[in-house]
Scaffold this motif. Structure first.
Motif, mmCIF file in Angstrom:
data_model
loop_
_atom_site.group_PDB
_atom_site.id
_atom_site.type_symbol
_atom_site.label_atom_id
_atom_site.label_comp_id
_atom_site.label_asym_id
_atom_site.label_seq_id
_atom_site.Cartn_x
_atom_site.Cartn_y
_atom_site.Cartn_z
ATOM 1 N N LEU A 107 0.685 -0.819 0.021
ATOM 2 C CA LEU A 107 -0.284 -0.047 0.188
ATOM 3 C C LEU A 107 1.313 1.176 0.159
ATOM 4 O O LEU A 107 0.662 2.170 -0.897
ATOM 5 C CB LEU A 107 -1.113 0.045 1.232
ATOM 6 C CG LEU A 107 -2.292 -1.284 0.729
ATOM 7 C CD1 LEU A 107 -3.171 -1.321 2.298
ATOM 8 C CD2 LEU A 107 -3.447 -1.004 0.223
ATOM 9 N N GLU A 108 2.175 1.034 0.641
ATOM 10 C CA GLU A 108 2.546 2.320 0.756
ATOM 11 C C GLU A 108 3.822 2.598 -0.615
ATOM 12 O O GLU A 108 3.987 3.469 -1.060
ATOM 13 C CB GLU A 108 4.219 1.614 1.438
ATOM 14 C CG GLU A 108 5.352 3.281 2.128
ATOM 15 C CD GLU A 108 5.674 3.334 3.299
ATOM 16 O OE1 GLU A 108 5.643 2.354 3.864
ATOM 17 O OE2 GLU A 108 5.524 4.491 3.470
ATOM 18 N N GLN A 109 3.580 1.427 -1.177
ATOM 19 C CA GLN A 109 4.330 1.806 -2.607
ATOM 20 C C GLN A 109 3.413 2.031 -3.220
ATOM 21 O O GLN A 109 3.919 3.311 -4.537
ATOM 22 C CB GLN A 109 4.182 -0.059 -3.114
ATOM 23 C CG GLN A 109 5.382 -0.513 -4.221
ATOM 24 C CD GLN A 109 5.706 -0.987 -4.615
ATOM 25 O OE1 GLN A 109 5.715 -2.071 -4.158
ATOM 26 N NE2 GLN A 109 6.589 -1.490 -6.264
ATOM 27 N N THR A 110 1.979 2.121 -3.769
ATOM 28 C CA THR A 110 1.107 2.436 -3.937
ATOM 29 C C THR A 110 0.801 3.979 -4.209
ATOM 30 O O THR A 110 0.484 5.046 -4.702
ATOM 31 C CB THR A 110 -0.165 1.820 -3.902
ATOM 32 O OG1 THR A 110 0.126 0.981 -5.101
ATOM 33 C CG2 THR A 110 -1.178 2.727 -5.066
ATOM 34 N N LEU A 111 0.602 4.566 -2.951
ATOM 35 C CA LEU A 111 1.162 5.492 -2.307
ATOM 36 C C LEU A 111 1.898 6.330 -2.738
ATOM 37 O O LEU A 111 1.558 7.634 -3.110
ATOM 38 C CB LEU A 111 0.749 5.210 -0.649
ATOM 39 C CG LEU A 111 0.937 7.059 0.243
ATOM 40 C CD1 LEU A 111 -0.579 7.291 0.254
ATOM 41 C CD2 LEU A 111 1.390 6.767 1.691
ATOM 42 N N GLY A 112 3.399 5.928 -2.973
ATOM 43 C CA GLY A 112 4.283 6.744 -3.182
ATOM 44 C C GLY A 112 3.551 7.094 -4.957
ATOM 45 O O GLY A 112 4.305 7.840 -5.161
ATOM 46 N N GLU A 113 3.575 6.153 -5.878
ATOM 47 C CA GLU A 113 2.866 5.601 -7.138
ATOM 48 C C GLU A 113 1.952 7.945 -7.071
ATOM 49 O O GLU A 113 2.289 8.178 -8.135
ATOM 50 C CB GLU A 113 2.477 4.822 -7.963
ATOM 51 C CG GLU A 113 4.058 4.185 -8.027
ATOM 52 C CD GLU A 113 3.428 3.291 -8.186
ATOM 53 O OE1 GLU A 113 4.546 2.072 -8.734
ATOM 54 O OE2 GLU A 113 2.155 2.658 -8.792
ATOM 55 N N GLU A 114 1.180 7.536 -6.300
ATOM 56 C CA GLU A 114 -0.125 8.501 -6.282
ATOM 57 C C GLU A 114 0.663 9.202 -6.035
ATOM 58 O O GLU A 114 0.090 10.715 -6.599
ATOM 59 C CB GLU A 114 -1.189 8.088 -5.083
ATOM 60 C CG GLU A 114 -1.694 6.780 -5.455
ATOM 61 C CD GLU A 114 -2.280 5.885 -6.594
ATOM 62 O OE1 GLU A 114 -1.949 6.387 -7.416
ATOM 63 O OE2 GLU A 114 -3.272 4.990 -6.908
ATOM 64 N N LYS A 115 1.408 10.050 -5.016
ATOM 65 C CA LYS A 115 1.818 11.533 -4.808
ATOM 66 C C LYS A 115 2.727 12.117 -6.061
ATOM 67 O O LYS A 115 3.251 12.866 -5.970
ATOM 68 C CB LYS A 115 2.193 10.829 -3.046
ATOM 69 C CG LYS A 115 2.290 10.999 -2.357
ATOM 70 C CD LYS A 115 2.780 10.907 -0.765
ATOM 71 C CE LYS A 115 2.348 11.004 0.421
ATOM 72 N NZ LYS A 115 2.216 10.712 1.669
#
Ligand code: FE2
Ligand code: FE2
Length: 165
Positions: free
Chosen positions: A136-144
């Protein structure tokens, strides 16, 4: 522990919400890429479409970690945000303001995702779902990162317009 069970259910429910949202976004991004006038914006949407495919796969891994089937649940928020984007595409088609409208719509999507993934990541940690938290953190990074790219494109377009004026 009753409180732990509740948070787990909430996590599962919110996971279904974002799974539905990502799939909806996956259908919207190609349309937005097609509509975009600027090459940079088009490229940003295309890049994020590929990322979104991976994000859907990541969510499926998170479902697996909690032994739940990967299933979405209608998310009215994303439906509304995407609908607004479609209205912009229709109403501003062929006008100089189209890209600005597409950027605004896309950033609303990213901000929704950032809110959801931030929450899910925190809950995953609290529930001891370490692999899920990492995904989830990995995806959060991509969204940011996508949000930041969109901001840059918006600012450079605004600058160009100012220079031309
Ligand atoms: Fe996403
Ligand atoms: Fe996104």
């Amino acid at each position: 522990m009753a409180s732990e069970k509740t948070l787990r259910e909430l996590f599962h429910d919110t996971l279904k919400d974002i799974y539905f949202a990502e799939k909806k976004i996956l259908t919207a991004l190609p349309k937005m890429a097609k509509a975009a006038q600027s090459d940079d914006l088009k490229a940003a949407f295309e890049k994020h479409e590929a990322e979104t495919e991976e994000q859907v796969a990541r969510l499926e891994k998170v479902f697996a970690e909690i032994d739940a089937p990967a299933r979405g649940k209608t998310c009215d928020a994303i439906m509304g945000i995407i609908e607004e984007g479609q209205e912009v595409m229709k109403e501003y088609k062929g006008t100089p303001a189209l890209d600005a409208g597409l950027l605004a719509a896309a950033q609303a999507v990213e901000h929704y995702e950032i809110a959801r993934y931030g929450t899910l990541k925190t809950w995953a940690r609290e529930l001891g779902l370490d692999d899920a938290a990492q995904l989830l953190e990995q995806t959060l990074g991509e969204e940011k990162k996508t949000d930041a790219t969109l901001s840059e494109i918006a600012e450079s377009a605004v600058n160009q317009e100012a220079e031309a004026a």
